[in-house]
Design an enzyme around this catalytic site. Structure first.
Site, PDB file in Angstrom:
ATOM      1  N   ASP A 158       5.486  49.485  73.075  1.00 46.20           N
ATOM      2  CA  ASP A 158       6.362  48.907  74.108  1.00 46.20           C
ATOM      3  C   ASP A 158       5.819  47.577  74.617  1.00 46.20           C
ATOM      4  O   ASP A 158       6.572  46.656  74.909  1.00 46.20           O
ATOM      5  CB  ASP A 158       6.522  49.870  75.291  1.00 46.20           C
ATOM      6  CG  ASP A 158       7.333  51.104  74.901  1.00 46.20           C
ATOM      7  OD1 ASP A 158       8.201  50.979  74.012  1.00 46.20           O
ATOM      8  OD2 ASP A 158       7.096  52.178  75.483  1.00 46.20           O
ATOM      9  N   HIS A 175      25.079  45.384  65.330  1.00 43.44           N
ATOM     10  CA  HIS A 175      23.654  45.635  65.092  1.00 43.44           C
ATOM     11  C   HIS A 175      23.381  47.145  65.052  1.00 43.44           C
ATOM     12  O   HIS A 175      22.749  47.644  64.122  1.00 43.44           O
ATOM     13  CB  HIS A 175      22.816  44.962  66.183  1.00 43.44           C
ATOM     14  CG  HIS A 175      21.345  45.175  66.022  1.00 43.44           C
ATOM     15  ND1 HIS A 175      20.552  44.306  65.300  1.00 43.44           N
ATOM     16  CD2 HIS A 175      20.527  46.181  66.421  1.00 43.44           C
ATOM     17  CE1 HIS A 175      19.308  44.763  65.292  1.00 43.44           C
ATOM     18  NE2 HIS A 175      19.262  45.901  65.964  1.00 43.44           N
ATOM     19  N   GLU A 176      23.881  47.864  66.060  1.00 40.41           N
ATOM     20  CA  GLU A 176      23.615  49.311  66.098  1.00 40.41           C
ATOM     21  C   GLU A 176      24.292  50.019  64.916  1.00 40.41           C
ATOM     22  O   GLU A 176      23.747  50.951  64.349  1.00 40.41           O
ATOM     23  CB  GLU A 176      24.071  49.914  67.432  1.00 40.41           C
ATOM     24  CG  GLU A 176      23.509  49.235  68.688  1.00 40.41           C
ATOM     25  CD  GLU A 176      22.018  48.949  68.645  1.00 40.41           C
ATOM     26  OE1 GLU A 176      21.280  49.702  67.984  1.00 40.41           O
ATOM     27  OE2 GLU A 176      21.585  47.948  69.254  1.00 40.41           O
ATOM     28  N   HIS A 225      22.275  49.737  61.774  1.00 38.56           N
ATOM     29  CA  HIS A 225      21.185  50.714  61.711  1.00 38.56           C
ATOM     30  C   HIS A 225      21.596  51.996  60.976  1.00 38.56           C
ATOM     31  O   HIS A 225      20.739  52.734  60.494  1.00 38.56           O
ATOM     32  CB  HIS A 225      20.731  51.106  63.116  1.00 38.56           C
ATOM     33  CG  HIS A 225      19.663  50.219  63.678  1.00 38.56           C
ATOM     34  ND1 HIS A 225      18.424  50.112  63.118  1.00 38.56           N
ATOM     35  CD2 HIS A 225      19.644  49.409  64.775  1.00 38.56           C
ATOM     36  CE1 HIS A 225      17.682  49.276  63.839  1.00 38.56           C
ATOM     37  NE2 HIS A 225      18.401  48.828  64.847  1.00 38.56           N
ATOM     38  N   GLU A 230      20.293  52.834  68.567  1.00 42.14           N
ATOM     39  CA  GLU A 230      21.082  53.253  67.405  1.00 42.14           C
ATOM     40  C   GLU A 230      21.072  54.759  67.192  1.00 42.14           C
ATOM     41  O   GLU A 230      21.016  55.213  66.043  1.00 42.14           O
ATOM     42  CB  GLU A 230      20.545  52.529  66.172  1.00 42.14           C
ATOM     43  CG  GLU A 230      19.084  52.873  65.777  1.00 42.14           C
ATOM     44  CD  GLU A 230      18.031  51.980  66.404  1.00 42.14           C
ATOM     45  OE1 GLU A 230      18.319  51.355  67.449  1.00 42.14           O
ATOM     46  OE2 GLU A 230      16.908  51.892  65.872  1.00 42.14           O
ATOM     47  N   TYR A 271      12.292  41.534  63.955  1.00 43.13           N
ATOM     48  CA  TYR A 271      13.723  41.276  63.785  1.00 43.13           C
ATOM     49  C   TYR A 271      13.932  39.953  63.028  1.00 43.13           C
ATOM     50  O   TYR A 271      14.575  39.920  61.976  1.00 43.13           O
ATOM     51  CB  TYR A 271      14.427  41.128  65.145  1.00 43.13           C
ATOM     52  CG  TYR A 271      14.478  42.361  65.991  1.00 43.13           C
ATOM     53  CD1 TYR A 271      15.675  43.041  66.182  1.00 43.13           C
ATOM     54  CD2 TYR A 271      13.342  42.849  66.642  1.00 43.13           C
ATOM     55  CE1 TYR A 271      15.752  44.170  66.999  1.00 43.13           C
ATOM     56  CE2 TYR A 271      13.412  43.977  67.452  1.00 43.13           C
ATOM     57  CZ  TYR A 271      14.607  44.631  67.621  1.00 43.13           C
ATOM     58  OH  TYR A 271      14.679  45.745  68.413  1.00 43.13           O
ATOM     59  N   GLU A 300      14.018  46.834  61.717  1.00 41.57           N
ATOM     60  CA  GLU A 300      14.765  45.815  62.466  1.00 41.57           C
ATOM     61  C   GLU A 300      15.074  44.545  61.663  1.00 41.57           C
ATOM     62  O   GLU A 300      16.083  43.898  61.897  1.00 41.57           O
ATOM     63  CB  GLU A 300      14.032  45.461  63.754  1.00 41.57           C
ATOM     64  CG  GLU A 300      14.006  46.594  64.778  1.00 41.57           C
ATOM     65  CD  GLU A 300      15.385  47.040  65.262  1.00 41.57           C
ATOM     66  OE1 GLU A 300      16.402  46.417  64.903  1.00 41.57           O
ATOM     67  OE2 GLU A 300      15.430  48.042  65.999  1.00 41.57           O
TER      68      GLU A 300
HETATM   69 ZN   LIG Z   1      17.799  47.354  66.170  1.00 45.30          ZN
END
Ligand SMILES: [Zn+2]
Length: 619
Positions: free
Chosen positions: A391, A311-312, A315, A287, A399, A334
């Protein structure tokens, strides 16, 4: 010394940077950037100041007015998660509100992927791009790499003339280089004299809205674009067909922006451009403000590609405007974005599509809770991330559990009241970085008595899925789940039952099948519906995962091809895990190791690290 963030050396008692002016010389043959960065602090500071770096060479730290050197030191050891600690010592007798650092990146910079011409679409020119989330901006330039510190920035990108650059910033100019501009005369190793070479051009950018460092982004390559709306261009490599397909796929973007504005308030970032990257891009989308980065796998000619853009786009309000203070509160980013994405999808594509997306998310959440059954900390919304690599523990929990929490609040107070609440929340905290407690206090103040109806502590601090989470209901969703249940009893869906299915319907169907089935069932399913060859990677990967776990080795050629074609972690993670997890799978493990050795160079460094951590766990 009081750390502000478990993933940063930034000290909470030190002054924060408010602006960075960067001059970056891109040396493609050595996969290195030589840079000068002028830092401006929010107020004059004296004494120690801590910055984050990773695989950077620091050449000089200077006072910008006198160019006299300032003392600094680098920690002798590199922390495997946080990197190397750069400690400056600003003069005690005259506090400084700015300082200058010259530095070079290394070819192993974890944010940067350098692609040689054969790794690009057009095969003619090299390409480089960033992926800074969560803690990789520090491998491009030294910084206080925590979302608690929001910065404005300007940048001069000195690149070969045949290439062009885009950034998560306003494009100011493309012009000839000017001698000595932006402290470029201080660049190391003779690159100062190359700054003005006639083979070079400068792309100038300015970002005057404060962003967390993880939203810093650029891409440099042979780029072209198409206009798709009044504030949207689609960029990609100027290769045959890619731009046209992307422009067609994202033609409805302006409609989505308008829906977003209706729901969440004005779009604050002026432009909403899209960049389609080469297939090695490790995420579905990133994003980056003003310039969203996308995997080419979202171009598939149906509604689900637009959902990644939704979705992006979401953001732009949740995450980019209101940011989690550190990664322990990542769900604020998220979870809200997943909720906002589905509201946009519902408005643009209808309720059935939104419910299908919630259903896929619900399946994914249940799978993640199983994945973390030995590490329940990561099933919480608010997590303790001391010593945790974001990560490695990236998952659907922030989410989908975050979405479920907000959806639960919506059901409790009603949609009109929740819509008002959201608008007020965004208006109150925009351009700020907050934590879970700040959100809960705001919620309790604006929805009085909510804590008596919903167990807010259980939702934010408890493990697993709370009892008032909700599996969605719709005719389409229920039908797909019941067809998947019938498969377990040996019945395959008829052609008329799946005639109008798109990728998402198949994805939900496959995700609801048992993890392991009879090999003969896998063959029969593929013989009828050719899922192993689907152009939709969501479908293809879900099918191949079932094939691997059911030991249908005939499909391993397709598995290998897929792992070599794309570098999106959403696909690499389940396929490599299915190959190496469990006992008695020598053939699969050998295959996984060979394919990774051959494909490794085509993956972004973040994706390489994720595959290595899967191997470390299971091999
Ligand atoms: Zn996202």
């Amino acid at each position: 010394m009081a750390p502000l963030d478990p993933h940063s050396f930034t000290d909470s008692t030190h002054t924060l940077t408010t602006h960075i002016a960067l001059s970056l010389y891109f040396d493609f043959p050595s996969a290195t950037i030589h840079g000068a960065a002028l830092f401006t602090l929010s107020s004059p500071h004296s004494g120690p100041l801590c910055l984050d770096t990773r695989s950077l060479s620091i050449h000089r730290v200077l006072s910008p007015s006198t160019l006299s050197p300032l003392p600094y030191s680098l920690s002798p050891f590199c922390d495997p998660i946080k990197g190397t600690h750069l400690s400056l010592s600003l003069p005690n007798d005259a506090a400084l509100s700015s300082f200058l650092i010259t530095f070079s990146t290394s070819p192993s910079s974890s944010a940067l992927q350098w692609l040689s011409p054969p790794q690009t679409f057009n095969k003619k020119h090299p390409f480089v791009y960033t992926q800074c989330q969560s803690i990789h901006a520090r491998s491009v330039f030294p910084c206080q790499d925590t979302p608690a510190a929001r910065i404005r920035y300007s940048a001069l990108l000195n690149v070969p003339r045949e290439l062009s650059a885009v950034m998560s910033a306003r494009h100011v100019d493309r012009r000839l280089p000017v001698s000595g501009e932006g402290y470029s005369n201080l660049l190391p190793n003779g690159f100062n004299s190359l700054w003005c070479s006639e083979t070079r051009v400068v792309e100038e950018f300015d970002m005057n809205q404060p962003i967390p460092p993880y939203l810093f982004a650029f891409a440099v390559g042979e780029l072209g674009f198409r206009e798709v709306g009044p504030r949207t261009r689609v960029y990609s490599e100027a290769a045959d067909g890619v731009l046209e397909a992307a422009a067609k796929e994202f033609a409805g973007t302006e409609d989505m922006i308008r829906q977003g504005e209706k729901l969440f308030g004005d779009y604050e970032w002026e432009r909403f451009d899209l960049l389609v990257l080469p297939p090695s891009f490790p995420y579905g989308g990133m994003e980056n403000p003003r310039m969203v980065f996308l995997t080419p796998t979202v171009i598939k000619g149906d509604a689900s590609g637009a959902q990644v853009v939704a979705h992006e786009l979401a953001h732009s309000w949740t995450g980019n405007l209101i940011t989690n203070k550190n990664n322990e509160h990542f769900w604020l980013n998220e979870g809200f974005t997943t909720y906002a994405e589905r509201r946009i999808v519902e408005a643009v594509q209808g309720e059935d599509r939104a419910v299908l997306s919630i259903g896929i998310g619900w399946r994914g959440l249940n799978d993640e809770i199983k994945r973390f059954q030995d590490n329940l900390e990561f099933t919480k919304l608010k997590t303790n991330q001391e010593g945790v690599d974001p990560d490695t523990f990236y998952s659907q929990v922030p989410y989908e559990k975050g979405f479920q929490f907000l959806w639960c609040i919506e059901r409790q107070i009603g949609r009109p009241a929740f819509d008002e609440f959201l608008k007020k929340y965004i208006a109150t905290f925009k351009f700020k970085s907050i934590d879970t407690e700040t959100f809960l206090d705001f919620l309790k103040a604006n929805a009085p008595g909510i804590e008596k109806e919903i167990d807010l502590v259980l939702w934010t601090e408890g493990t697993g899925i709370p009892p008032d989470a909700y599996e969605p209901v719709s005719n389409l969703y229920t039908k797909i789940v019941s067809l998947a249940n019938e498969f377990k009893l040996g019945r395959m869906p008829r052609e008329d039952e799946v005639a109008d299915w798109q990728g998402q319907e198949w994805e939900l169907y496959l995700e609801n099948l048992p993890k392991v089935v009879e090999a003969s069932q896998v063959f029969a399913l593929d013989a009828r519906y050719r899922l192993s060859e689907s152009n939709d990677y969501e479908v293809k990967v879900a099918f191949l995962q079932l094939a691997i776990l059911s030991k249908c080795r005939d499909f391993y050629g397709e598995v290998e091809k897929t792992l070599k074609e794309v570098g999106r972690m959403k696909y690499l993670r389940p396929l490599y895990t299915a190959l190496v997890q469990g006992i008695g799978k020598e053939e699969e493990k050998i295959l996984a190791k060979r394919v990774f050795a051959e494909a490794r160079d085509c993956y972004h460094p973040i994706a390489q690290g994720v595959v290595e951590s899967i191997f470390a766990k299971h091999l």
